[in-house]
Design a protein around this motif. Sequence first.
Motif, PDB file in Angstrom:
ATOM      1  N   CYS A 182      37.546  36.576  46.430  1.00 17.05           N
ATOM      2  CA  CYS A 182      37.649  37.104  45.070  1.00 17.05           C
ATOM      3  C   CYS A 182      38.954  36.656  44.428  1.00 17.05           C
ATOM      4  N   ILE A 183      38.926  36.546  43.119  1.00 15.77           N
ATOM      5  CA  ILE A 183      40.140  36.242  42.363  1.00 15.77           C
ATOM      6  C   ILE A 183      41.144  37.368  42.597  1.00 15.77           C
ATOM      7  N   GLU A 184      42.404  37.014  42.806  1.00 19.48           N
ATOM      8  CA  GLU A 184      43.461  37.992  43.036  1.00 19.48           C
ATOM      9  C   GLU A 184      44.474  37.923  41.901  1.00 19.48           C
ATOM     10  N   ALA A 185      45.059  39.074  41.562  1.00 19.62           N
ATOM     11  CA  ALA A 185      46.052  39.103  40.488  1.00 19.62           C
ATOM     12  C   ALA A 185      47.307  39.847  40.933  1.00 19.62           C
ATOM     13  N   TYR A 186      48.438  39.370  40.418  1.00 25.41           N
ATOM     14  CA  TYR A 186      49.742  39.963  40.698  1.00 25.41           C
ATOM     15  C   TYR A 186      50.504  40.021  39.376  1.00 25.41           C
ATOM     16  N   HIS A 187      51.047  41.184  39.054  1.00 26.16           N
ATOM     17  CA  HIS A 187      51.756  41.379  37.783  1.00 26.16           C
ATOM     18  C   HIS A 187      53.198  41.779  38.056  1.00 26.16           C
ATOM     19  N   GLU A 188      54.106  41.200  37.284  1.00 24.45           N
ATOM     20  CA  GLU A 188      55.524  41.522  37.409  1.00 24.45           C
ATOM     21  C   GLU A 188      56.109  41.645  36.015  1.00 24.45           C
ATOM     22  N   LYS A 201      36.829  25.820  42.037  1.00 25.25           N
ATOM     23  CA  LYS A 201      36.829  25.297  40.669  1.00 25.25           C
ATOM     24  C   LYS A 201      36.189  26.263  39.682  1.00 25.25           C
ATOM     25  N   ASP A 202      35.138  26.961  40.107  1.00 25.97           N
ATOM     26  CA  ASP A 202      34.451  27.904  39.230  1.00 25.97           C
ATOM     27  C   ASP A 202      35.397  29.031  38.800  1.00 25.97           C
ATOM     28  N   GLN A 203      36.138  29.574  39.743  1.00 29.45           N
ATOM     29  CA  GLN A 203      37.102  30.625  39.422  1.00 29.45           C
ATOM     30  C   GLN A 203      38.204  30.104  38.505  1.00 29.45           C
ATOM     31  N   GLU A 224      45.741  42.887  30.191  1.00 21.74           N
ATOM     32  CA  GLU A 224      44.619  43.797  30.448  1.00 21.74           C
ATOM     33  C   GLU A 224      43.292  43.155  30.082  1.00 21.74           C
ATOM     34  N   LYS A 225      43.250  42.444  28.964  1.00 19.12           N
ATOM     35  CA  LYS A 225      42.014  41.789  28.553  1.00 19.12           C
ATOM     36  C   LYS A 225      41.597  40.741  29.570  1.00 19.12           C
ATOM     37  N   ILE A 226      42.545  39.934  30.020  1.00 15.62           N
ATOM     38  CA  ILE A 226      42.230  38.898  31.004  1.00 15.62           C
ATOM     39  C   ILE A 226      41.713  39.524  32.293  1.00 15.62           C
ATOM     40  N   ILE A 227      42.389  40.549  32.778  1.00 13.81           N
ATOM     41  CA  ILE A 227      41.986  41.222  34.009  1.00 13.81           C
ATOM     42  C   ILE A 227      40.586  41.821  33.862  1.00 13.81           C
ATOM     43  N   LYS A 228      40.331  42.443  32.734  1.00 13.98           N
ATOM     44  CA  LYS A 228      39.011  43.031  32.478  1.00 13.98           C
ATOM     45  C   LYS A 228      37.939  41.933  32.381  1.00 13.98           C
ATOM     46  N   LEU A 285      37.845  39.097  33.734  1.00 11.26           N
ATOM     47  CA  LEU A 285      37.626  38.483  35.043  1.00 11.26           C
ATOM     48  C   LEU A 285      37.106  39.469  36.087  1.00 11.26           C
ATOM     49  N   ASN A 286      36.895  40.719  35.667  1.00 14.32           N
ATOM     50  CA  ASN A 286      36.403  41.775  36.569  1.00 14.32           C
ATOM     51  C   ASN A 286      37.283  41.940  37.814  1.00 14.32           C
ATOM     52  N   ILE A 287      38.586  41.883  37.601  1.00 11.10           N
ATOM     53  CA  ILE A 287      39.529  42.078  38.705  1.00 11.10           C
ATOM     54  C   ILE A 287      39.726  43.582  38.865  1.00 11.10           C
TER      55      ILE A 287
END
Length: 96
Positions: free
Chosen positions: A7-13, A28-30, A82-86, A88-90
Amino acid sequence: MSKTKACIEAYHEMEERYAMLEIKFFNKDQSSQINSAVVNAIKEFEVSPDIMIEHDNDNKNEGIYIIEFHDDYDKESGEFFEKIIKDLNIGHCSMG
């Protein structure tokens, strides 16, 4: 033996006027999904963050999409991220 798709992973700082979102992709799809989500958010919010894409040296289909706001006085990055995370269904974003 089937290979499990990561799954796509996200990290925020964030600091006083700096905000960064790192999104790790595994194929590539992700990467394409992330690019579309970022382009759509830029159009919607009319912002100009710094964007870098770093690919894994061993597997060019994997890497990290880095989005930075360096002088985010008005805190535009919050709703943008927030929009990007939403989009991408993260489900979880780690904070630093």
